[in-house]
Design a protein around this motif. Structure first.
Motif, PDB file in Angstrom:
ATOM      1  N   ASP A  88       0.944  -1.127   0.149  1.00 17.11           N
ATOM      2  CA  ASP A  88      -0.170  -0.067  -0.150  1.00 17.11           C
ATOM      3  C   ASP A  88       0.994   1.315  -0.072  1.00 17.11           C
ATOM      4  OD1 ASP A  88      -2.368  -1.599  -0.035  1.00 17.11           O
ATOM      5  OD2 ASP A  88      -2.496  -1.572   2.166  1.00 17.11           O
ATOM      6  N   GLU A  89       1.751   1.328   0.922  1.00 11.59           N
ATOM      7  CA  GLU A  89       2.729   2.632   1.092  1.00 11.59           C
ATOM      8  C   GLU A  89       3.606   2.598  -0.439  1.00 11.59           C
ATOM      9  OE1 GLU A  89       2.675   4.976   3.241  1.00 11.59           O
ATOM     10  OE2 GLU A  89       1.051   3.640   4.277  1.00 11.59           O
ATOM     11  N   THR A  90       4.104   1.620  -0.998  1.00  5.71           N
ATOM     12  CA  THR A  90       4.674   1.412  -2.121  1.00  5.71           C
ATOM     13  C   THR A  90       4.113   2.217  -3.415  1.00  5.71           C
ATOM     14  OG1 THR A  90       6.216  -0.225  -1.096  1.00  5.71           O
ATOM     15  CG2 THR A  90       6.109   0.365  -3.797  1.00  5.71           C
ATOM     16  N   ALA A  91       2.767   1.778  -3.338  1.00  4.92           N
ATOM     17  CA  ALA A  91       1.646   2.424  -4.288  1.00  4.92           C
ATOM     18  C   ALA A  91       1.421   3.746  -4.295  1.00  4.92           C
ATOM     19  CB  ALA A  91       0.506   1.475  -4.342  1.00  4.92           C
ATOM     20  N   LYS A  92       1.350   3.903  -2.995  1.00  7.95           N
ATOM     21  CA  LYS A  92       1.213   5.632  -2.695  1.00  7.95           C
ATOM     22  C   LYS A  92       2.454   6.225  -3.069  1.00  7.95           C
ATOM     23  CE  LYS A  92      -2.284   4.843   0.881  1.00  7.95           C
ATOM     24  NZ  LYS A  92      -2.488   5.076   2.175  1.00  7.95           N
ATOM     25  N   TYR A  93       3.548   5.750  -2.749  1.00 11.26           N
ATOM     26  CA  TYR A  93       4.723   6.677  -2.880  1.00 11.26           C
ATOM     27  C   TYR A  93       5.242   6.714  -4.169  1.00 11.26           C
ATOM     28  CZ  TYR A  93       9.827   7.468  -2.764  1.00 11.26           C
ATOM     29  OH  TYR A  93      11.049   8.064  -2.880  1.00 11.26           O
ATOM     30  N   TYR A  94       5.117   5.589  -5.096  1.00  9.01           N
ATOM     31  CA  TYR A  94       5.310   5.645  -6.471  1.00  9.01           C
ATOM     32  C   TYR A  94       4.435   6.580  -7.132  1.00  9.01           C
ATOM     33  CZ  TYR A  94       8.631   1.877  -6.724  1.00  9.01           C
ATOM     34  OH  TYR A  94       9.980   1.190  -6.393  1.00  9.01           O
ATOM     35  N   LEU A  95       3.202   6.762  -6.815  1.00  7.15           N
ATOM     36  CA  LEU A  95       2.340   7.361  -7.576  1.00  7.15           C
ATOM     37  C   LEU A  95       2.746   8.995  -7.352  1.00  7.15           C
ATOM     38  CD1 LEU A  95      -1.006   6.063  -7.060  1.00  7.15           C
ATOM     39  CD2 LEU A  95       0.205   6.150  -9.265  1.00  7.15           C
ATOM     40  N   GLU A  96       2.857   9.547  -5.869  1.00  5.89           N
ATOM     41  CA  GLU A  96       3.622  10.602  -5.386  1.00  5.89           C
ATOM     42  C   GLU A  96       4.764  10.985  -6.088  1.00  5.89           C
ATOM     43  OE1 GLU A  96       3.423  10.659  -1.166  1.00  5.89           O
ATOM     44  OE2 GLU A  96       1.373  10.444  -1.128  1.00  5.89           O
ATOM     45  N   TYR A  97       5.736   9.861  -6.115  1.00  7.78           N
ATOM     46  CA  TYR A  97       7.036  10.281  -6.709  1.00  7.78           C
ATOM     47  C   TYR A  97       6.888  10.555  -8.246  1.00  7.78           C
ATOM     48  CZ  TYR A  97      11.515   8.958  -9.057  1.00  7.78           C
ATOM     49  OH  TYR A  97      12.563   9.216  -9.537  1.00  7.78           O
ATOM     50  N   MET A  98       5.914  10.000  -9.155  1.00  4.69           N
ATOM     51  CA  MET A  98       5.810  10.250 -10.423  1.00  4.69           C
ATOM     52  C   MET A  98       5.213  11.572 -10.599  1.00  4.69           C
ATOM     53  SD  MET A  98       7.433   8.050 -11.829  1.00  4.69           S
ATOM     54  CE  MET A  98       7.208   8.678 -13.479  1.00  4.69           C
ATOM     55  N   ASP A  99       4.140  11.876  -9.788  1.00  8.64           N
ATOM     56  CA  ASP A  99       3.760  13.264  -9.820  1.00  8.64           C
ATOM     57  C   ASP A  99       4.639  14.357  -9.549  1.00  8.64           C
ATOM     58  OD1 ASP A  99       1.354  12.299 -10.540  1.00  8.64           O
ATOM     59  OD2 ASP A  99       0.432  12.399  -8.525  1.00  8.64           O
ATOM     60  N   GLN A 100       5.571  13.885  -8.527  1.00 11.64           N
ATOM     61  CA  GLN A 100       6.459  15.011  -8.321  1.00 11.64           C
ATOM     62  C   GLN A 100       7.705  15.116  -9.352  1.00 11.64           C
ATOM     63  OE1 GLN A 100       8.287  14.008  -4.490  1.00 11.64           O
ATOM     64  NE2 GLN A 100       6.518  14.462  -3.354  1.00 11.64           N
ATOM     65  N   GLU A 101       7.837  13.975 -10.027  1.00 12.14           N
ATOM     66  CA  GLU A 101       8.839  14.026 -10.998  1.00 12.14           C
ATOM     67  C   GLU A 101       8.367  14.849 -12.299  1.00 12.14           C
ATOM     68  OE1 GLU A 101      12.050  12.924 -11.427  1.00 12.14           O
ATOM     69  OE2 GLU A 101      12.008  12.908  -9.326  1.00 12.14           O
ATOM     70  N   ARG A 102       6.913  14.703 -12.530  1.00 12.73           N
ATOM     71  CA  ARG A 102       6.383  15.030 -13.680  1.00 12.73           C
ATOM     72  C   ARG A 102       6.241  16.621 -13.300  1.00 12.73           C
ATOM     73  NH1 ARG A 102       0.169  13.961 -15.813  1.00 12.73           N
ATOM     74  NH2 ARG A 102       0.232  15.426 -17.694  1.00 12.73           N
ATOM     75  N   LEU A 103       6.020  17.094 -12.112  1.00 13.30           N
ATOM     76  CA  LEU A 103       5.912  18.302 -11.790  1.00 13.30           C
ATOM     77  C   LEU A 103       7.482  19.025 -11.946  1.00 13.30           C
ATOM     78  CD1 LEU A 103       3.704  18.695  -8.542  1.00 13.30           C
ATOM     79  CD2 LEU A 103       3.122  19.628 -10.970  1.00 13.30           C
ATOM     80  N   LYS A 104       8.314  18.426 -11.694  1.00 18.54           N
ATOM     81  CA  LYS A 104       9.809  18.917 -11.802  1.00 18.54           C
ATOM     82  C   LYS A 104      10.170  19.064 -13.155  1.00 18.54           C
ATOM     83  CE  LYS A 104      12.663  16.797  -9.143  1.00 18.54           C
ATOM     84  NZ  LYS A 104      13.598  15.838  -8.551  1.00 18.54           N
ATOM     85  N   VAL A 105       9.636  17.964 -14.024  1.00 15.67           N
ATOM     86  CA  VAL A 105       9.927  18.163 -15.567  1.00 15.67           C
ATOM     87  C   VAL A 105       9.333  19.427 -15.956  1.00 15.67           C
ATOM     88  CG1 VAL A 105       9.851  16.927 -17.732  1.00 15.67           C
ATOM     89  CG2 VAL A 105      10.760  15.814 -15.742  1.00 15.67           C
ATOM     90  N   SER A 106       8.028  19.569 -15.826  1.00 16.25           N
ATOM     91  CA  SER A 106       7.251  20.819 -16.303  1.00 16.25           C
ATOM     92  C   SER A 106       7.765  21.840 -15.568  1.00 16.25           C
ATOM     93  CB  SER A 106       5.756  20.289 -15.845  1.00 16.25           C
ATOM     94  OG  SER A 106       5.201  19.172 -16.023  1.00 16.25           O
ATOM     95  N   LYS A 107       8.283  22.007 -14.419  1.00 15.12           N
ATOM     96  CA  LYS A 107       8.748  23.330 -13.848  1.00 15.12           C
ATOM     97  C   LYS A 107       9.982  23.791 -14.834  1.00 15.12           C
ATOM     98  CE  LYS A 107      10.049  25.480  -9.949  1.00 15.12           C
ATOM     99  NZ  LYS A 107      11.213  26.256 -10.548  1.00 15.12           N
ATOM    100  N   GLN A 108      10.969  22.804 -14.986  1.00 10.05           N
ATOM    101  CA  GLN A 108      12.156  22.781 -15.785  1.00 10.05           C
ATOM    102  C   GLN A 108      11.990  23.399 -17.092  1.00 10.05           C
ATOM    103  OE1 GLN A 108      14.405  19.109 -15.261  1.00 10.05           O
ATOM    104  NE2 GLN A 108      14.723  19.495 -13.507  1.00 10.05           N
ATOM    105  N   SER A 109      10.836  22.494 -17.802  1.00 11.20           N
ATOM    106  CA  SER A 109      10.517  23.181 -19.121  1.00 11.20           C
ATOM    107  C   SER A 109       9.850  24.372 -19.275  1.00 11.20           C
ATOM    108  CB  SER A 109       9.242  22.238 -19.775  1.00 11.20           C
ATOM    109  OG  SER A 109       9.993  20.719 -19.602  1.00 11.20           O
ATOM    110  N   ILE A 110       8.887  24.633 -18.159  1.00  9.42           N
ATOM    111  CA  ILE A 110       8.356  25.966 -18.184  1.00  9.42           C
ATOM    112  C   ILE A 110       9.488  27.013 -17.722  1.00  9.42           C
ATOM    113  CG2 ILE A 110       7.039  27.652 -16.840  1.00  9.42           C
ATOM    114  CD1 ILE A 110       5.076  25.124 -16.381  1.00  9.42           C
ATOM    115  N   ASP A 111      10.572  26.630 -16.845  1.00 10.19           N
ATOM    116  CA  ASP A 111      11.611  27.871 -16.690  1.00 10.19           C
ATOM    117  C   ASP A 111      12.328  27.953 -18.085  1.00 10.19           C
ATOM    118  OD1 ASP A 111      10.796  28.141 -14.311  1.00 10.19           O
ATOM    119  OD2 ASP A 111      12.086  26.495 -13.434  1.00 10.19           O
ATOM    120  N   PHE A 112      12.504  26.821 -18.651  1.00  9.71           N
ATOM    121  CA  PHE A 112      13.537  26.880 -19.927  1.00  9.71           C
ATOM    122  C   PHE A 112      12.842  27.722 -20.935  1.00  9.71           C
ATOM    123  CE2 PHE A 112      14.212  25.328 -24.354  1.00  9.71           C
ATOM    124  CZ  PHE A 112      15.481  25.685 -24.335  1.00  9.71           C
TER     125      PHE A 112
END
Length: 416
Positions: A88-112
């Motif tokens: 249960d915790e792994t599933a939640k963590y991976y979903l949160e992790y991918m959301d954060q990574e996606r936000l990070k990539v989006s932010k990097q793209s927006i900053d660029f």
């Protein structure tokens, strides 16, 4: 067991083996391990990494194994509650992790994009300014239309110049002719210039000439009637010469005007020709700037659209991954949990070490029993339990061989 669906688009290639390693890497799992340790203090990354299995779901199609965009994540443990909790915790963590990574990539793209936007806008403004300056310099909006207009103007000036040249040649010829006649005293040509203006004067001159011809038959040349007619004739001739000089002066002025007009047309032709000659260069510069401007505008438009898309995606994060099967324990047909057996690796290793040691000792004893060669007198004395009667000294040849490492044993039956 937990199945997570990736958000890769159709036709995109994902290295799932590398993705599995990334998901199991310490940088990714350590935050999850720290969270799990709050409930299970003995929980560590090494055991978690060994027991966590991430595999790509595959299938058979036409006898060939194909891959899906699904990841199968499983965890092995002796405690069912811990398995359920960890999944249960792994599933939640991976979903949160991918959301954060996606936000990070989006932010990097927006900053660029934000960094590139001012430069692109400056480039567009600069190219537009260069294009405007080029239009002002060559006085055109479209080079093709301007070239056609200049060519038409040049044709009109060429025709006009030909007309002026023809008119100038005719006027010069007429002026020279009238001037030559005036020098000879014949000024009757002024009637050709303006018959109505000089018709009365010519009539008077003709009348005086007729009277003078008639009177010359009746009177002497020095008579008063003849002298009077001569004076009138001279007066009319002077008047006619004055008028002729005025006409010649007027004609000369018209010639100068025609010459000036010809020079003006010629200068205009030269200017137009120079502009026409410069048009290919202007056309090339215009096309080059126009092409760069269109590319810069397209790039700017693309960046604007991408910026809006990224901002919209960043504000509407709904998870790039999705759980399609909730975490659950694996059971058999009877509904019982499948037992998990650990491989006794350490025990097997210890047994293997002991057996190897015993086997080595046995081989040593066996070699010692089968060896019947004595190398020193002490070995003979120890084996026979009898005193030695004597020792045969080593020969010189034997000594040389001994130095070379070739030691020759003495069999038991070689001594008496």
């Amino acid at each position: 067991m937990n199945k997570i669906k990736s958000s890769a688009e159709e036709g995109s290639s994902v290295d799932y083996q590398s993705l599995s390693r990334v998901l199991k890497s310490p940088e990714v799992l350590l935050p999850l391990v720290n969270k799990l340790q709050t409930r299970y203090p003995n929980f560590d990354y090494k055991n978690f990494n060994n027991r966590l299995i991430i595999q790509r779901v595959t299938f058979l199609r036409d006898g060939k194994q194909g891959g899906t965009k699904l990841l199968d994540i499983s965890y092995r443990d002796r405690d069912p509650k811990r398995i359920q909790y960890v999944l249960d915790e792994t599933a939640k963590y991976y979903l949160e992790y991918m959301d954060q990574e996606r936000l990070k990539v989006s932010k990097q793209s927006i900053d660029f994009i934000d960094q590139q936007m001012p430069q692109l806008q400056q480039k567009v403004d600069k190219l537009q300014q260069e294009l405007q300056m080029l239009r002002v310099q060559y006085n055109f909006n479209q080079p093709e239309l301007r070239s056609r207009s200049l060519s038409d103007q040049l044709d009109i000036l060429t025709n006009r110049r030909l007309e002026v040249q023809a008119q100038l040649a005719e006027s010069r010829l007429q002026y020279e002719s009238y001037k030559k006649r005036s020098l000879t005293g014949d000024n009757r040509w002024i009637v050709d210039i303006s018959p109505k203006s000089y018709e009365n004067l010519i009539s008077k001159v003709n009348e005086i000439d007729s009277q003078l011809a008639l009177s010359s038959t009746q009177f002497y040349e020095n008579s008063l009637p003849i002298q009077s007619l001569r004076e009138k004739q001279q007066s009319l001739r002077d008047l006619m010469k004055k008028e002729a000089d005025a006409v010649l002066l007027q004609m000369q002025s018209q010639l100068k005007q025609l010459e000036a007009r010809e020079r003006l047309i010629t200068n205009s032709q030269n200017l137009l020709q120079a502009k026409i000659t410069q048009m290919p260069t202007a056309q090339h510069r215009y096309d080059d700037i126009q092409l760069k401007l269109e590319l810069a505008k397209d790039t700017l438009k693309l960046f604007l659209e991408k910026q809006k898309t990224l901002q919209l995606d960043a504000g509407q994060i709904d998870g790039s991954w999705q759980i399609i099967s909730k975490p659950e324990l694996v059971t058999n047909e009877n509904g019982d949990l499948n037992p998990v057996t650990e491989k006794p690796t350490r025990r097997h290793l210890a047994i293997a070490i002991v057996i190897s040691t015993l086997l080595g000792i046995a081989i040593g004893f066996l070699v010692e029993v089968l060896n019947t060669v004595f190398h020193t007198p002490e070995e003979i004395k120890s084996a026979t339990k009898r005193p030695l009667l004597g020792v045969i000294p080593i020969a010189k040849a034997m000594k040389i061989k001994s130095r070379r490492g070739e030691r020759k044993g003495f069999p038991l039956n070689s001594l008496a």
